[in-house]
Design an enzyme around this catalytic site. Structure first.
Site, mmCIF file in Angstrom:
data_model
loop_
_atom_site.group_PDB
_atom_site.id
_atom_site.type_symbol
_atom_site.label_atom_id
_atom_site.label_comp_id
_atom_site.label_asym_id
_atom_site.label_seq_id
_atom_site.Cartn_x
_atom_site.Cartn_y
_atom_site.Cartn_z
ATOM 1 C CG HIS A 254 -1.772 1.067 1.277
ATOM 2 N ND1 HIS A 254 -1.839 2.249 1.687
ATOM 3 C CD2 HIS A 254 -3.153 1.203 0.894
ATOM 4 C CE1 HIS A 254 -2.793 3.177 1.323
ATOM 5 N NE2 HIS A 254 -3.721 2.292 0.969
ATOM 6 C CB CYS A 292 -4.166 3.542 -2.311
ATOM 7 S SG CYS A 292 -5.264 4.703 -1.377
ATOM 8 C CG HIS A 319 -7.365 1.085 -1.395
ATOM 9 N ND1 HIS A 319 -6.562 1.315 -0.266
ATOM 10 C CD2 HIS A 319 -7.941 -0.156 -0.940
ATOM 11 C CE1 HIS A 319 -6.357 0.344 0.595
ATOM 12 N NE2 HIS A 319 -7.223 -0.632 0.245
ATOM 13 C CG ASP A 372 -9.304 4.308 0.416
ATOM 14 O OD1 ASP A 372 -9.510 3.574 1.594
ATOM 15 O OD2 ASP A 372 -8.426 5.026 0.293
ATOM 16 C CG HIS A 373 -10.599 7.116 3.558
ATOM 17 N ND1 HIS A 373 -9.370 7.924 3.722
ATOM 18 C CD2 HIS A 373 -10.124 5.934 4.060
ATOM 19 C CE1 HIS A 373 -8.387 7.148 4.146
ATOM 20 N NE2 HIS A 373 -8.799 5.990 4.245
ATOM 21 C CE1 TYR A 389 -11.662 2.344 5.137
ATOM 22 C CE2 TYR A 389 -10.609 3.521 6.815
ATOM 23 C CZ TYR A 389 -10.461 2.728 5.652
ATOM 24 O OH TYR A 389 -9.299 2.520 4.931
HETATM 25 C C1 DNO Z 1 -6.305 3.918 5.395
HETATM 26 C C2 DNO Z 1 -5.741 2.801 4.740
HETATM 27 C C3 DNO Z 1 -4.545 2.236 5.228
HETATM 28 C C4 DNO Z 1 -3.973 0.907 4.817
HETATM 29 C C5 DNO Z 1 -2.699 0.459 5.211
HETATM 30 C C6 DNO Z 1 -2.282 -0.915 4.444
HETATM 31 O O1 DNO Z 1 -7.461 4.182 5.350
HETATM 32 O O2 DNO Z 1 -5.823 2.619 3.333
HETATM 33 O O3 DNO Z 1 -4.355 2.479 6.555
HETATM 34 O O4 DNO Z 1 -4.974 -0.055 5.063
HETATM 35 O O5 DNO Z 1 -1.840 1.469 4.892
HETATM 36 O O6 DNO Z 1 -1.240 -1.437 5.146
#
Ligand code: DNO
Length: 412
Positions: A254, A292, A319, A372-373, A389
């Site tokens: 990530h 991401c 993501h 994602d968020h 989240y």
């Molecule tokens: C945040 C996430 C990160 C992700 C980690 C993966 O929302 O995308 O915390 O889970 O970095 O290891």
């Protein structure tokens, strides 16, 4: 016949050949999450992205613990498709202390995950802090909330609260001036809130630090610069990826969020050239990337469409979210189509990659993808949300992602 619960949404490429199957997924934090699996399903996901947060970082995930969680997810009519994250311990990142044992434990956890048929593992290599913000509840004029990062606020914490040695050397004079003025305006309560925002472990890492413990951790990273940290990642991957490959597990690093050094700590998964370096560390189909768009996208120097194109063959997990950013290293999370990341361009690259892979294998590329968020909107407001989240905010993003994909494919 009810097709809504199909695990993948299968799309044929033009010409009716195989192309890409998206596994529409949702990050769920386990039984402690206020969002239930029933809600996850109703929100439109078929896959679940999950981790065993209760197990201390560095310890083994037993088959029993994995299986228990898997059953919980399946009993709700969903499938656990990605582990996010199987965390890498600070000892491994520093290549010190118990790192050898932790690497062995990591391999054992991979074997145990494979036994339970879980095939994709996301991890990160950010020292101490995972994702970082200066404001987790930024009010927007339409009544919703998002999160953001302001460099002068971060500098105020770093220079005047944490009082890190030589911290001011990391900021431009105008940022320090703004930081000082900002710091002087803060009440004690606001200072506490800022400290909690930065040190309190956001969902994903859950590690929390007092300022003293944090300073001790910082000290333990002395002497570890970008080059060293990359060597440590390379060592870790050379140990772990061959095991993952044998098991058929795909590892997906990530990116850093934000993608630049923080508090004097190096970050090495921040740009397209970092990503290329990492996939070259071990040549294996198991050594891949989580694309991401938000983490990389807050860097004004990152063009996500171009990154998606250049690293496409290594993407194992995606993501999707949008952001606005500026050249002063400030940013804010944004609604799906309204930010600086060209979401349409990124998804087009994924579709192209699906065709490329399918032409080689004759099969669909099955790609787990999650919103994602999300903003806090509607019924999220006033609820205890894990920062980022939310339920409705993410549900809206997921719906927009599906619409975008279907729209693009129907134009082919
Ligand atoms: C945040 C996430 C990160 C992700 C980690 C993966 O929302 O995308 O915390 O889970 O970095 O290891």
């Amino acid at each position: 016949m009810d097709k809504s619960n199909n695990i993948t949404a299968h799309y044929l490429s033009s010409g009716g050949q195989a192309g890409i199957s998206f596994l529409y997924s949702w990050r769920w934090f386990g039984p402690a999450d206020r969002i239930t699996l029933t809600q996850v399903r109703q929100a439109g996901a078929a896959g679940v992205v999950n981790a065993l947060h209760q197990i201390p970082v560095g310890d083994v995930w037993s088959v029993e613990a994995i299986f228990e969680r898997k059953k919980m997810i399946e009993d709700a009519g969903l499938t656990w498709v990605v582990v996010e994250s199987l965390p890498v311990s600070e000892d491994i990142k520093k290549k010190s202390g118990n790192y050898l044992q932790h690497i062995e434990n990591y391999k054992t956890s991979l074997r145990n995950l494979a036994q339970c048929a879980i095939g994709t593992v996301c991890y990160n290599f950010m020292p101490i802090l995972d994702w970082s913000r200066t404001n987790l509840k930024q009010y927007l004029e339409d009544g919703t909330y998002t999160s953001g990062f302001h460099l002068h606020v971060f500098a105020a914490f770093d220079i005047f609260m944490l009082k890190r040695n030589n911290a001011h050397a990391d900021y431009k004079p105008e940022v320090i001036e703004k930081a000082e003025a900002y710091y002087k305006m803060l009440t004690d309560g606001q200072k506490q809130e800022l400290q909690d925002t930065i040190l309190y472990g956001l969902p994903g890492s859950m590690e929390t630090y007092t300022p003293e413990a944090f300073k001790a951790m910082l000290k333990s990273y002395e002497g570890i610069d970008r080059k060293k940290l990359k060597e440590h990642l390379c060592y870790f991957l050379n140990q772990v990826v061959p095991v993952a490959e044998e098991l058929g597990i795909k590892m997906a690093v990530h990116p850093d969020d934000p993608p630049w050094n923080l508090l004097g700590l190096p970050r090495i998964v921040s740009t397209v050239s970092d990503l290329k370096d990492i996939v070259a560390m071990v040549d294996s189909p198991s050594n891949g990337i989580t694309l991401c768009t938000g983490s990389l996208g807050v860097g004004h120097f990152n063009n996500l469409t171009q990154i998606a194109r250049e690293v496409a063959p290594y993407i194992h997990f995606v993501h999707l979210r949008n952001v606005i950013r500026d050249e002063g290293l400030n940013f804010q999370e944004q609604t799906f189509f309204d930010g600086d990341v060209d979401m349409v361009g990124v998804v087009k690259e994924l579709l192209n990659e699906g065709q490329r892979r399918a032409a080689i294998t004759g099969e669909d590329w099955v790609l787990p993808l999650r919103p994602d968020h999300g903003h806090q909107i509607l019924g999220d407001i006033g609820q205890e949300n894990y920062p980022g989240y939310s339920l409705y905010g993410r549900m809206k993003n997921l719906a927009e992602i599906k619409g975008l994909i279907i729209g693009l494919l129907s134009k082919e």
